[in-house]
Enzyme design. Sequence first.
Site, mmCIF file in Angstrom:
data_model
loop_
_atom_site.group_PDB
_atom_site.id
_atom_site.type_symbol
_atom_site.label_atom_id
_atom_site.label_comp_id
_atom_site.label_asym_id
_atom_site.label_seq_id
_atom_site.Cartn_x
_atom_site.Cartn_y
_atom_site.Cartn_z
ATOM 1 N N ILE A 73 15.001 4.540 -19.813
ATOM 2 C CA ILE A 73 15.300 4.792 -21.227
ATOM 3 C C ILE A 73 14.791 3.658 -22.115
ATOM 4 O O ILE A 73 14.526 3.841 -23.296
ATOM 5 C CB ILE A 73 16.826 5.018 -21.416
ATOM 6 C CG1 ILE A 73 17.087 5.712 -22.750
ATOM 7 C CG2 ILE A 73 17.602 3.724 -21.299
ATOM 8 C CD1 ILE A 73 18.484 6.278 -22.850
ATOM 9 N N LYS A 76 10.647 3.008 -24.183
ATOM 10 C CA LYS A 76 10.263 3.186 -25.570
ATOM 11 C C LYS A 76 10.435 1.893 -26.355
ATOM 12 O O LYS A 76 9.543 1.465 -27.081
ATOM 13 C CB LYS A 76 11.158 4.286 -26.164
ATOM 14 C CG LYS A 76 10.660 4.891 -27.429
ATOM 15 C CD LYS A 76 11.486 6.135 -27.731
ATOM 16 C CE LYS A 76 11.749 6.250 -29.199
ATOM 17 N NZ LYS A 76 12.555 7.448 -29.500
ATOM 18 N N GLN A 102 -4.719 1.196 -34.854
ATOM 19 C CA GLN A 102 -5.253 2.554 -34.787
ATOM 20 C C GLN A 102 -4.093 3.550 -34.742
ATOM 21 O O GLN A 102 -3.219 3.458 -33.897
ATOM 22 C CB GLN A 102 -6.114 2.677 -33.520
ATOM 23 C CG GLN A 102 -7.137 3.785 -33.551
ATOM 24 C CD GLN A 102 -8.337 3.434 -34.451
ATOM 25 O OE1 GLN A 102 -8.818 2.318 -34.431
ATOM 26 N NE2 GLN A 102 -8.776 4.392 -35.256
ATOM 27 N N LEU A 103 -4.078 4.489 -35.719
ATOM 28 C CA LEU A 103 -3.042 5.532 -35.743
ATOM 29 C C LEU A 103 -3.668 6.853 -35.293
ATOM 30 O O LEU A 103 -4.852 7.071 -35.501
ATOM 31 C CB LEU A 103 -2.471 5.687 -37.150
ATOM 32 C CG LEU A 103 -1.730 4.459 -37.725
ATOM 33 C CD1 LEU A 103 -1.292 4.747 -39.146
ATOM 34 C CD2 LEU A 103 -0.547 4.058 -36.868
ATOM 35 N N ASP A 127 -6.884 -2.622 -43.650
ATOM 36 C CA ASP A 127 -6.742 -1.175 -43.884
ATOM 37 C C ASP A 127 -5.982 -0.904 -45.197
ATOM 38 O O ASP A 127 -6.021 0.213 -45.710
ATOM 39 C CB ASP A 127 -5.942 -0.532 -42.738
ATOM 40 C CG ASP A 127 -6.838 0.237 -41.777
ATOM 41 O OD1 ASP A 127 -8.030 0.437 -42.097
ATOM 42 O OD2 ASP A 127 -6.346 0.636 -40.702
ATOM 43 N N SER A 176 -1.985 11.771 -49.476
ATOM 44 C CA SER A 176 -1.740 11.026 -48.238
ATOM 45 C C SER A 176 -1.797 9.524 -48.506
ATOM 46 O O SER A 176 -2.356 9.076 -49.505
ATOM 47 C CB SER A 176 -2.787 11.393 -47.191
ATOM 48 O OG SER A 176 -4.048 10.881 -47.569
ATOM 49 N N VAL A 277 -18.766 10.417 -47.426
ATOM 50 C CA VAL A 277 -17.661 9.454 -47.455
ATOM 51 C C VAL A 277 -17.515 8.703 -46.118
ATOM 52 O O VAL A 277 -17.214 7.513 -46.105
ATOM 53 C CB VAL A 277 -16.337 10.178 -47.825
ATOM 54 C CG1 VAL A 277 -15.149 9.252 -47.680
ATOM 55 C CG2 VAL A 277 -16.427 10.729 -49.251
#
Lengths: 304, 304
Positions: A73, A76, A102-103, A127, A176, A277
């Site tokens: 558990i 995470k 990086q997403l 970013d 966004s 772009v």
Amino acid sequence: MLSVVARPLGLGASCCRGSRRAIATVISGNKASKLVRERLKEEVEKMKVQFCGFRPSLVVLQVGDRDDSNLYISTKLKAAAEVLHSIMSVNENQTVHGLIVQLPLDTVNHINSELVTNAVSPEKDVDGLSCINAGKLSRGDLNDCFIPCTPNGCLELIRQTGVSVAGKHAVVIGRSKIVGAPMHDLLLWNHATVTTCHSKTPDLPEQVGRADILVVGAGRAEMVRGGWVKEGAVVIDCGINYVPDETRASGKRVVGDVHYASANQRAGFITPVPGGVGPMTVAMLMENTVQSAQRFLLRSQSHG
Amino acid sequence: MLSVVARPLGLGASCCRGSRRAIATVISGNKASKLVRERLKEEVEKMKVQFCGFRPSLVVLQVGDRDDSNLYISTKLKAAAEVLHSIMSVNENQTVHGLIVQLPLDTVNHINSELVTNAVSPEKDVDGLSCINAGKLSRGDLNDCFIPCTPNGCLELIRQTGVSVAGKHAVVIGRSKIVGAPMHDLLLWNHATVTTCHSKTPDLPEQVGRADILVVGAGRAEMVRGGWVKEGAVVIDCGINYVPDETRASGKRVVGDVHYASANQRAGFITPVPGGVGPMTVAMLMENTVQSAQRFLLRSQSHG
């Protein structure tokens, strides 16, 4: 901030037929990004000479899927702690000037991406996605922040057309964190009157029809139809959508959020997809990293 | 976040003459703010009982003009250091839940107000003016930030009309950190299509004419004329301007940014000045402070 000098593209020769503009001038992101990269290369060479071998450095942190089974558990929490620990150590590393995460993050062990994004030091957040940089951009402190790469690239492409932003009516589709919201800010603080549209906008064609400058970051293939576009408008398409195409070996092709074939009959200037772009986004990441390195050198000089 | 239940004002009885609405319903900030203050009072009473005498606490830091002469070059730095030191000590004080720094700061010794605003801990920044809170609001993380009091009060007044924001076309005039910019964010993330206008907007009357919801924070007396307003629109006036008036003992009176006498002939709902946005701003500061205290109690419970 480094100012980017607008260079008209000089592609106008073939854009007019008779007395009426029939086909839009194509704004090439490939060409424009090449110019940026060349300029950055020169700046980096100068830094190297002036500061004895100094080089701007960017770290890209990627959190991959984990092969080991998710037995405990605590995995995470451990995964999140590991990521945060990596970020802290890059934050402290004086030889690194830019850090991007990086997403999306690890898809097996869900990690809070807000927490991770905001752990990046604002001085290295090339970013421009941390709350602090977003807050500065949204409130007009443009000289003191990093601007997200896609909207920054879009503004650069708009500048290349020679069309001034101040006093124009700009319409942004999408809100966004990476494209629409910062694009609004950037156009607003360059003195456009800006309307932001999104999935809850009931009269999108009418809103689009009022745009002198239109930036689309909606994530829906060819949703903006040519007939909506105002005659002579600057149309910037941030979409990257894959649609089926049996004539291709891959079985698919890339299209933008704008229906290009009809929009280029009405627009004054338009970006293609691909080659618009996309390449500018990459060039702007390099731009932000070089800018970060220059700020680092300035701080070192003033402190030392 | 505490949700504020919309209560229609019930002032509609006298608003219609014949088949056509002739005079707008007045949105009373005095009435609405009284309801908020009553609700907050109850909540504070509950906290007191549940947590043995606990009280939400707000500190207002005011940096006044200095009478002592500015003899030394270091005075400026000393003044800034003093202010920052005060902020840090309030940040650490567990019995204080809100801290606002009264702007403008000392007018004799110029202090960087950005630096001071951002020194306030984001958890106590009940004015919502720090970069971190602005960044969260501008990117849609509304449940995790403090919303600046004036736009928050405006949204509350809009809610009281019963007119839904989602899908409407909202126009904001002004892009200040305190009113216009956060108002845009708040309307956008409540799903309006939002246009921001400002001093560089060339066609203000046309833009205003498209607004279902109009919020004006321009700082110019009666600049929005009634004839510009869309029939039936919700008009929220954040202006506080003093104009000469020889019929008053003081020689002046307060007017808003909207020409009230003509706008109330076309609007569906309108806020008066004074007695509109002003009292709601104060009520929202109380709201944010109570919210901050509640979050503090939640954190204390989960940690201990």
